[in-house]
Design a protein around this motif. Structure first.
Motif, PDB file in Angstrom:
ATOM      1  N   THR A   1       0.693  -1.292   0.039  1.00  0.00           N
ATOM      2  CA  THR A   1       0.000  -0.074  -0.290  1.00  0.00           C
ATOM      3  C   THR A   1       0.956   1.097  -0.080  1.00  0.00           C
ATOM      4  O   THR A   1       0.190   2.387  -0.187  1.00  0.00           O
ATOM      5  CB  THR A   1      -0.897   0.036   1.301  1.00  0.00           C
ATOM      6  OG1 THR A   1      -0.140  -0.160   2.508  1.00  0.00           O
ATOM      7  CG2 THR A   1      -1.968  -1.116   0.950  1.00  0.00           C
ATOM      8  N   SER A   2       2.365   1.284   0.059  1.00  0.00           N
ATOM      9  CA  SER A   2       3.057   2.197  -0.043  1.00  0.00           C
ATOM     10  C   SER A   2       2.840   3.094  -1.221  1.00  0.00           C
ATOM     11  O   SER A   2       2.778   2.608  -2.050  1.00  0.00           O
ATOM     12  CB  SER A   2       4.566   1.702   0.090  1.00  0.00           C
ATOM     13  OG  SER A   2       4.744   1.436   1.658  1.00  0.00           O
ATOM     14  N   ASN A   3       2.536   4.428  -1.119  1.00  0.00           N
ATOM     15  CA  ASN A   3       2.203   5.161  -2.195  1.00  0.00           C
ATOM     16  C   ASN A   3       1.311   4.772  -3.245  1.00  0.00           C
ATOM     17  O   ASN A   3       1.207   4.874  -4.418  1.00  0.00           O
ATOM     18  CB  ASN A   3       3.577   5.545  -2.789  1.00  0.00           C
ATOM     19  CG  ASN A   3       4.680   6.274  -2.067  1.00  0.00           C
ATOM     20  OD1 ASN A   3       4.257   6.952  -1.269  1.00  0.00           O
ATOM     21  ND2 ASN A   3       5.836   5.913  -2.061  1.00  0.00           N
ATOM     22  N   GLN A   4       0.393   3.835  -2.571  1.00  0.00           N
ATOM     23  CA  GLN A   4      -0.780   3.362  -3.459  1.00  0.00           C
ATOM     24  C   GLN A   4      -0.260   2.734  -4.401  1.00  0.00           C
ATOM     25  O   GLN A   4      -0.756   2.257  -5.721  1.00  0.00           O
ATOM     26  CB  GLN A   4      -1.856   4.480  -3.930  1.00  0.00           C
ATOM     27  CG  GLN A   4      -2.368   4.974  -2.779  1.00  0.00           C
ATOM     28  CD  GLN A   4      -3.789   5.921  -3.282  1.00  0.00           C
ATOM     29  OE1 GLN A   4      -3.611   6.509  -4.500  1.00  0.00           O
ATOM     30  NE2 GLN A   4      -4.563   5.872  -2.488  1.00  0.00           N
ATOM     31  N   LYS A   5       1.080   2.018  -4.598  1.00  0.00           N
ATOM     32  CA  LYS A   5       1.887   1.221  -5.269  1.00  0.00           C
ATOM     33  C   LYS A   5       1.141   0.204  -6.062  1.00  0.00           C
ATOM     34  O   LYS A   5       0.641  -0.207  -7.274  1.00  0.00           O
ATOM     35  CB  LYS A   5       3.096   0.890  -4.965  1.00  0.00           C
ATOM     36  CG  LYS A   5       4.047   0.082  -5.847  1.00  0.00           C
ATOM     37  CD  LYS A   5       4.479   1.430  -7.182  1.00  0.00           C
ATOM     38  CE  LYS A   5       5.262   0.781  -8.285  1.00  0.00           C
ATOM     39  NZ  LYS A   5       5.200   1.370  -9.621  1.00  0.00           N
TER      40      LYS A   5
END
Length: 178
Positions: A125-129
């Protein structure tokens, strides 16, 4: 620097990984020297702006360590994704590998039937990757669509709980060794 090339079989991955580890080893040797001969400010400056790292696939080309780390793990994730694809979908080989800013999906089958995006991050979910990569692969015409990721705390294999529409999401090996 654009890095786009065809990978014909799983054996070629070993050569790519060897180049990547050579760059890591060269950086480690350089760090051993830099740590003892520089102030922390100088060392951190070299790490951020260059002079303390190397291109993951070309150990002769200098690169800042932040970029080397990011690129190295993204490339490793791409190599591990190709291992999965060669094992599960070898009939679709050869695969085109688009690293860095090369256009197209990160991995594509030459016949056009498969498209995959690949990333390495602390969490999917980091930076909506994960969301962004699912949307990117959904926009392709490929019949088989994948997102592969390397993140700590995920078991190797398919992650159905993260899948959307017809995109297969797969956790790769490697991140749990961190």
């Amino acid at each position: 620097m654009l890095k786009s090339f065809k990978v014909n079989d799983i054996n070629e991955l070993g050569q790519l990984e060897q180049k990547l580890y050579e760059s890591m080893d060269k950086t480690l040797l350089q760090f051993r020297s830099e740590i003892t001969s520089n102030s922390s400010q100088t060392l951190f400056s070299k790490m951020k702006f260059g002079g303390a790292g190397f291109d993951p696939l070309d150990s002769k080309r200098s690169l800042n360590i932040v970029e080397q780390i990011n690129q190295s793990f993204t490339y490793l994730a791409s190599f591990y994704a190709l291992e999965v694809l060669f094992t599960e979908y070898s009939r679709l080989a050869p695969f085109k590998l688009n690293l860095g800013t090369a256009p197209g999906s990160d991995i594509e089958s030459e016949c056009g039937a498969l498209a995959a995006e690949v990333f390495a991050a602390v969490a999917p979910t980091s930076n909506q990757k994960l969301k962004k990569d699912i949307n990117k692969v959904l926009a392709t015409d490929a019949k088989l669509k994948f997102v592969f990721f390397m993140c700590p705390n995920f078991e190797l294999g398919r992650q159905p709980q993260l899948e959307k529409e017809d995109v297969i999401v797969w956790a790769l090996k490697g991140a749990n060794a961190i």
